[in-house]
Design a protein around this motif. Structure first.
Motif, mmCIF file in Angstrom:
data_model
loop_
_atom_site.group_PDB
_atom_site.id
_atom_site.type_symbol
_atom_site.label_atom_id
_atom_site.label_comp_id
_atom_site.label_asym_id
_atom_site.label_seq_id
_atom_site.Cartn_x
_atom_site.Cartn_y
_atom_site.Cartn_z
ATOM 1 N N GLY A 128 0.811 -1.217 0.000
ATOM 2 C CA GLY A 128 0.000 0.000 0.000
ATOM 3 C C GLY A 128 0.842 1.263 0.000
ATOM 4 N N ARG A 129 1.930 1.231 0.762
ATOM 5 C CA ARG A 129 2.820 2.398 0.799
ATOM 6 C C ARG A 129 3.514 2.588 -0.543
ATOM 7 N NH1 ARG A 129 1.786 6.052 2.470
ATOM 8 N NH2 ARG A 129 3.804 6.852 3.074
ATOM 9 N N LEU A 130 3.916 1.498 -1.178
ATOM 10 C CA LEU A 130 4.547 1.615 -2.501
ATOM 11 C C LEU A 130 3.575 2.151 -3.537
ATOM 12 C CD1 LEU A 130 6.750 -1.556 -3.014
ATOM 13 C CD2 LEU A 130 7.495 0.800 -2.746
ATOM 14 N N MET A 131 2.319 1.739 -3.440
ATOM 15 C CA MET A 131 1.314 2.196 -4.402
ATOM 16 C C MET A 131 1.105 3.710 -4.300
ATOM 17 S SD MET A 131 -1.301 -1.022 -4.095
ATOM 18 C CE MET A 131 -2.558 -0.379 -5.160
ATOM 19 N N ALA A 132 1.369 4.280 -3.134
ATOM 20 C CA ALA A 132 1.202 5.723 -2.947
ATOM 21 C C ALA A 132 2.404 6.518 -3.451
ATOM 22 C CB ALA A 132 0.978 6.032 -1.463
ATOM 23 N N ALA A 133 3.523 5.847 -3.679
ATOM 24 C CA ALA A 133 4.767 6.552 -4.018
ATOM 25 C C ALA A 133 4.692 7.396 -5.296
ATOM 26 C CB ALA A 133 5.929 5.561 -4.094
ATOM 27 N N PRO A 134 4.119 6.918 -6.403
ATOM 28 C CA PRO A 134 4.065 7.792 -7.584
ATOM 29 C C PRO A 134 3.281 9.080 -7.335
ATOM 30 C CG PRO A 134 3.654 5.525 -8.228
ATOM 31 C CD PRO A 134 3.654 5.570 -6.724
ATOM 32 N N ASN A 135 2.193 8.982 -6.587
ATOM 33 C CA ASN A 135 1.426 10.190 -6.263
ATOM 34 C C ASN A 135 2.229 11.132 -5.379
ATOM 35 O OD1 ASN A 135 -0.792 9.451 -7.755
ATOM 36 N ND2 ASN A 135 -1.826 8.477 -6.036
ATOM 37 N N GLU A 136 2.957 10.576 -4.398
ATOM 38 C CA GLU A 136 3.781 11.406 -3.517
ATOM 39 C C GLU A 136 4.844 12.138 -4.331
ATOM 40 O OE1 GLU A 136 5.160 8.461 -0.776
ATOM 41 O OE2 GLU A 136 3.386 8.628 0.498
ATOM 42 N N LEU A 137 5.454 11.428 -5.286
ATOM 43 C CA LEU A 137 6.459 12.051 -6.145
ATOM 44 C C LEU A 137 5.826 13.167 -6.959
ATOM 45 C CD1 LEU A 137 9.407 11.899 -7.264
ATOM 46 C CD2 LEU A 137 8.481 10.426 -9.057
ATOM 47 N N GLY A 138 4.676 12.861 -7.565
ATOM 48 C CA GLY A 138 3.996 13.853 -8.392
ATOM 49 C C GLY A 138 3.547 15.068 -7.613
ATOM 50 N N GLU A 139 3.008 14.852 -6.403
ATOM 51 C CA GLU A 139 2.551 15.967 -5.573
ATOM 52 C C GLU A 139 3.712 16.854 -5.157
ATOM 53 O OE1 GLU A 139 0.496 14.107 -2.341
ATOM 54 O OE2 GLU A 139 -1.146 13.427 -3.625
ATOM 55 N N THR A 140 4.833 16.239 -4.806
ATOM 56 C CA THR A 140 5.985 17.003 -4.350
ATOM 57 C C THR A 140 6.575 17.851 -5.471
ATOM 58 O OG1 THR A 140 6.490 15.282 -2.746
ATOM 59 C CG2 THR A 140 8.256 16.825 -3.250
ATOM 60 N N TYR A 141 6.624 17.285 -6.662
ATOM 61 C CA TYR A 141 7.277 17.967 -7.774
ATOM 62 C C TYR A 141 6.282 18.463 -8.825
ATOM 63 C CZ TYR A 141 11.496 16.260 -5.637
ATOM 64 O OH TYR A 141 12.499 16.022 -4.740
ATOM 65 N N ALA A 142 5.031 18.646 -8.438
ATOM 66 C CA ALA A 142 3.993 19.065 -9.389
ATOM 67 C C ALA A 142 4.349 20.378 -10.078
ATOM 68 C CB ALA A 142 2.646 19.185 -8.681
ATOM 69 N N ALA A 143 4.838 21.331 -9.342
ATOM 70 C CA ALA A 143 5.173 22.629 -9.939
ATOM 71 C C ALA A 143 6.280 22.481 -10.982
ATOM 72 C CB ALA A 143 5.600 23.617 -8.857
ATOM 73 N N ALA A 144 7.280 21.679 -10.666
ATOM 74 C CA ALA A 144 8.371 21.475 -11.627
ATOM 75 C C ALA A 144 7.865 20.745 -12.864
ATOM 76 C CB ALA A 144 9.500 20.689 -10.973
ATOM 77 N N TYR A 145 7.036 19.703 -12.681
ATOM 78 C CA TYR A 145 6.482 18.982 -13.834
ATOM 79 C C TYR A 145 5.631 19.917 -14.700
ATOM 80 C CZ TYR A 145 7.850 14.394 -11.955
ATOM 81 O OH TYR A 145 8.548 13.310 -11.510
ATOM 82 N N ASN A 146 4.837 20.747 -14.078
ATOM 83 C CA ASN A 146 4.010 21.691 -14.837
ATOM 84 C C ASN A 146 4.873 22.661 -15.634
ATOM 85 O OD1 ASN A 146 1.628 20.559 -13.944
ATOM 86 N ND2 ASN A 146 1.421 21.973 -12.226
ATOM 87 N N LEU A 147 5.959 23.113 -15.023
ATOM 88 C CA LEU A 147 6.869 24.031 -15.701
ATOM 89 C C LEU A 147 7.479 23.365 -16.939
ATOM 90 C CD1 LEU A 147 8.241 26.883 -15.330
ATOM 91 C CD2 LEU A 147 10.139 25.619 -14.305
#
Length: 170
Positions: A128-147
């Motif tokens: 369950g914790r591993l399944m959350a990891a892609p979202n955690e990565l995306g949430e943390t770096y959302a601004a950079a990905y959007n840029l």
């Protein structure tokens, strides 16, 4: 393989812990902030992470996500096998008459269940914790990905959030 040795083998998550530990080390070497991979950290600790993780950096986020999927698949297989054995053992336990001649078999089944039940819970939590990891990565770096998605570039070795000067290569 005996009932007990099979249960012990299914409950042994040392190889999975090693894989998760290397993943934690690679995240750290990549320079990711711990909040972006806290699910991987939790999975590694849950599975039995030992020692400080050290490894080479991820080449890109796709490599990281692929490694997550691979480990999640391994955990899923292990969980399925552990749960199947738990169901089988409970079924056998219900079928075996509680006689003196069956006392050793009943004790073995109970010991196997005592090993497998918490192991299955540990594996399920780590998954369950591993399944959350892609979202955690995306949430943390959302601004950079959007840029980057908008066609702009991130600064090279820059500290544009803190304002610190870029680090000099050794």
């Amino acid at each position: 393989m005996s009932i007990l040795s099979t249960a012990i083998a299914l409950a042994d998550t040392s190889e999975l812990a090693h894989t998760a530990t290397v993943m934690v080390g690679r995240c750290g070497s990549t320079g990711l902030v711990p909040a972006s991979y806290r699910g991987v950290i939790a999975a590694a600790v849950t599975l039995g992470m030992t020692g400080p993780p050290r490894a080479v950096a991820w080449c890109n986020d796709i490599e990281f996500v692929n490694a997550l999927v691979d480990l999640e698949t391994e955990l899923s297989i292990r969980l399925r096998e552990a749960n199947a054995m738990i169901r089988t053992l409970w079924g056998r336990l219900e079928e075996i008459p509680a006689t003196e001649e069956n006392a050793d078999l009943i004790a073995t089944i109970c010991a196997a269940l005592e090993i497998l039940t918490p192991a299955a819970s540990r594996i399920e939590y780590a998954m369950g914790r591993l399944m959350a990891a892609p979202n955690e990565l995306g949430e943390t770096y959302a601004a950079a990905y959007n840029l980057v998605r908008s066609g702009r570039r991130l600064p090279r070795n820059g500290r544009w959030i803190t304002g610190d000067a870029p680090s000099q290569p050794a």
